[in-house]
Design a protein around this motif. Sequence first.
Motif, mmCIF file in Angstrom:
data_model
loop_
_atom_site.group_PDB
_atom_site.id
_atom_site.type_symbol
_atom_site.label_atom_id
_atom_site.label_comp_id
_atom_site.label_asym_id
_atom_site.label_seq_id
_atom_site.Cartn_x
_atom_site.Cartn_y
_atom_site.Cartn_z
ATOM 1 N N VAL A 161 7.379 2.045 -1.337
ATOM 2 C CA VAL A 161 6.906 3.073 -0.396
ATOM 3 C C VAL A 161 6.138 4.156 -1.152
ATOM 4 C CG1 VAL A 161 7.675 4.928 1.147
ATOM 5 C CG2 VAL A 161 8.694 2.654 1.323
ATOM 6 N N GLU A 211 7.519 8.951 4.958
ATOM 7 C CA GLU A 211 8.542 7.993 4.553
ATOM 8 C C GLU A 211 8.859 8.153 3.066
ATOM 9 O OE1 GLU A 211 9.412 3.172 4.631
ATOM 10 O OE2 GLU A 211 7.681 3.980 5.712
ATOM 11 N N ILE A 258 3.380 7.061 6.186
ATOM 12 C CA ILE A 258 3.906 6.500 4.942
ATOM 13 C C ILE A 258 4.231 7.611 3.942
ATOM 14 C CG2 ILE A 258 1.629 6.173 3.877
ATOM 15 C CD1 ILE A 258 4.700 3.827 3.543
#
Length: 413
Positions: A321, A268, A265
């Motif tokens: 995110v 990302e 993550i």
Amino acid sequence: MISLADLQRRIAQGDLSADAAIAQSLEAIGAQEKMIGAFVCHDPNIRAENAGPLRGVAVGIKDIMDTADFPTEMGSSIYKGFRSRGDAAVVMALKAAGASIVGKTTTTAFASSDPTATLNPRNNAHTPGGSSAGSAAAVAAGMIPLALGTQTGGSVIRPASFCGCAAIKPSYRLLPTVGVKCYSWTLDTVGLFAAGVRDVAHGLAAMTGRDEFLPQASVPTPRIGVVTQDFAGAPEAEGAEALQIAARAAERAGASVRTLAMPEIVAEAWREHPTVQEFEAHQALAWEYRVHYDAVAPNLRGRLDESKGMLPAAYDGAMQVTRQARIALTKVFDDVDVLLAISAPGAAPAGLGSTGDARYNRLWTLMGTPCVNIPAHIAAGGLPVGVQVIARYGEDAKALAAARFVEEALAQK
């Protein structure tokens, strides 16, 4: 370079007057500025203040920060001759601490990527980096002991690496951005340049009134996690070597050093940084882009053209995110005190056509974590290459202490 901490000590002990310290900087500017071009404008007649921890300290201010005593042109013809009525909050913090504002340092247009004419004082044939080009160059050339810059992608840590000085990008919003031209309100962070880590610490402590930033008598031995950021692509040989040199030096000095992989993550989030940056830039620079389109610098104009029409849903997704990544990153620090990472892909690129690549900086700007650059290696052509020490959000004192540990370890190598 002029050590801020040494300057303060000599003034406090009566070995150097505050006026003499200012005169030292003015003399250095007179000798170096014509070659380096670090300043948009400066005052050759400034005087020292009578009190404060930064009395006798000449400070350069990146030219996207409001100053009542100097124009604020933001690297753009759109603001040629513009003068604000008052000072930015960080400029007032410096003045409250007794600093003397010597002038405005060069910036890329609106702190984006169109290069300035400033030269790298370590090798004039190479870029000093951006967007805080003038601030990094002025400190590295020994003109002034302290300068302010900003970072939205990598605009404090990268030029510090290229020019071979120390710098801190503090935790997000530790220093206010009131009176600083906005590019991205989620990312813009005011930072400091100085000769070494303790100098940066003294400057930040004086500006904030937070004595916990000051160097302690003993330097604690940190647990260090080395982060290569593979998702950002491979570094140049000089960048990889700098990281290895710093990690080995820290380990020899007694630190616990191990390589860490970042959660997916977090990778990302690194990919989402441009979405956050450019969506907000379209709103922050809406007047300039719509009313003065032809006068917007070409790289910035092209960037805004490419991202025009970005949907709010894309931005909302990127922010989601980001929030998840910040939580995941916090947990990474459960097992280490700080992270050690590359400050820039390698040494400063040749020529003035590019300010360099922010791909090793932008994640940490998005995460809001404190980052401290330390020169770690000298590449071919006398070009410095830095590494950055990164701590958990809000733990700026820990970042500075660990950076000092690494700096001292490197001095023993």
